[in-house]
Write a protein that holds these residues in place. Structure first.
Motif, short mmCIF file in Angstrom:
data_model
loop_
_atom_site.label_atom_id
_atom_site.label_comp_id
_atom_site.label_asym_id
_atom_site.label_seq_id
_atom_site.Cartn_x
_atom_site.Cartn_y
_atom_site.Cartn_z
N GLY A 128 -52.74 -67.90 95.66
CA GLY A 128 -52.41 -67.02 94.72
C GLY A 128 -51.16 -67.83 93.70
O GLY A 128 -52.06 -67.72 92.52
N ALA A 129 -50.59 -68.60 94.13
CA ALA A 129 -50.43 -69.51 93.25
C ALA A 129 -51.38 -70.58 92.53
O ALA A 129 -50.79 -70.33 91.23
N ALA A 130 -52.07 -71.04 93.05
CA ALA A 130 -53.05 -71.76 91.77
C ALA A 130 -54.34 -70.58 91.38
O ALA A 130 -53.90 -71.32 90.36
N PHE A 131 -54.19 -69.71 91.27
CA PHE A 131 -54.56 -69.13 91.01
C PHE A 131 -54.56 -68.83 89.40
O PHE A 131 -54.26 -68.09 88.30
N LEU A 132 -53.14 -68.38 89.87
CA LEU A 132 -51.86 -67.94 88.65
C LEU A 132 -51.88 -68.95 88.14
O LEU A 132 -51.30 -69.12 86.53
N VAL A 133 -51.67 -70.45 88.13
CA VAL A 133 -51.64 -71.62 87.32
C VAL A 133 -52.86 -71.17 86.50
O VAL A 133 -52.71 -71.51 85.21
#
Length: 252
Positions: A128-133
């Protein structure tokens, strides 16, 4: 396509890896050991590559305070250290996975399910954090996690069988444990809704998790291999995992 939908699709794909354990039943043990040997090397390279090539550069670039990023990386490392110490959580990706020693440890079955659920929740948080980046960082992270999940899920399935579960029940429970990744994904987006600046910080924490898994869990298993030829092959496959993460930079 929104980052949430992209993340959900990635988590769903990674969760399906938990079903790979059933395929090992038809494989000879010698072949399975050789396959795990290569998969662990590939996963170690991919996890380290994703942490140092994708997650950390993005986190340092997007975050306002580099010290906070560094502290969160350390927090990610220490968190997994604590989990292993107090939950007696060790993924045992190695070649002794299907040994008689494991077969005698019946309570390990429930422990595997609990600890694997926590681990998958963290994986979902990382995706999730990676796709938010960015979508590209999300794809790289999902691939790195999937490569790590393959040997882990094969090992977990073997442990559940040895602990006394039927093949069907072991497969279903392992899959149910994998679905906790969706909780992690939701947590990442909920935290992000509190402030956009949290996304790179979550990514930094996830990078710490990946560094710990690669260096504390995977590399020690690789060190058990004997012989110069196998060591060279390990190194080459680790480099391939790193190279794959470098190649994904072309998507950014």
């Amino acid at each position: 396509m929104t980052p949430l939908i992209q993340g959900a699709l990635a988590v769903g794909a990674v969760s399906l890896v938990s079903l790979i354990g059933i395929t090992t039943l038809s494989l000879k043990q010698d072949f399975l050991k050789r396959a795990l040997f290569l998969l662990i090397s590939l996963a170690a390279g991919a996890l380290l590559g994703d942490a140092f090539i994708h997650l950390l550069p993005e986190a340092f670039e997007e975050a306002s305070d580099p010290l906070t990023v560094s502290l969160l990386v350390l927090a990610g490392i220490l968190t997994f250290f604590v989990l292993e110490k107090f939950l007696h959580w060790h993924h045992s990706h190695g070649e002794d996975e299907f040994s008689a020693e494991h077969a005698r440890i019946h309570p390990v079955g429930h422990l595997v399910l609990v600890s694997d659920g926590v681990h998958n929740l963290v994986d979902g948080l990382a995706i999730g954090a990676a796709f938010l980046v960015s979508p590209e960082v999300g794809i790289a992270t999902a691939i790195a996690i999937a490569l790590h999940e393959i040997p882990q899920e094969i090992g977990d399935f073997g442990l559940l069988i040895h602990a006394g579960f039927s093949r069907t029940k072991a497969l279903l429970l392992n899959f149910a444990s994998a679905l906790t990744a969706f909780l992690g994904l939701g947590l990442a987006f909920w935290l992000s809704s509190l402030g956009e600046s949290l996304a790179p910080l979550i990514a930094a924490f996830a990078a710490g998790n990946f560094i710990y898994i690669a260096l504390a869990d995977l590399v020690p298993e690789l060190q058990k291999a004997k012989g110069g030829g196998r060591s060279v092959l390990q190194f080459v496959v680790i480099v391939i995992g790193l190279a794959a993460m470098v190649m994904l930079l072309g998507l950014e």
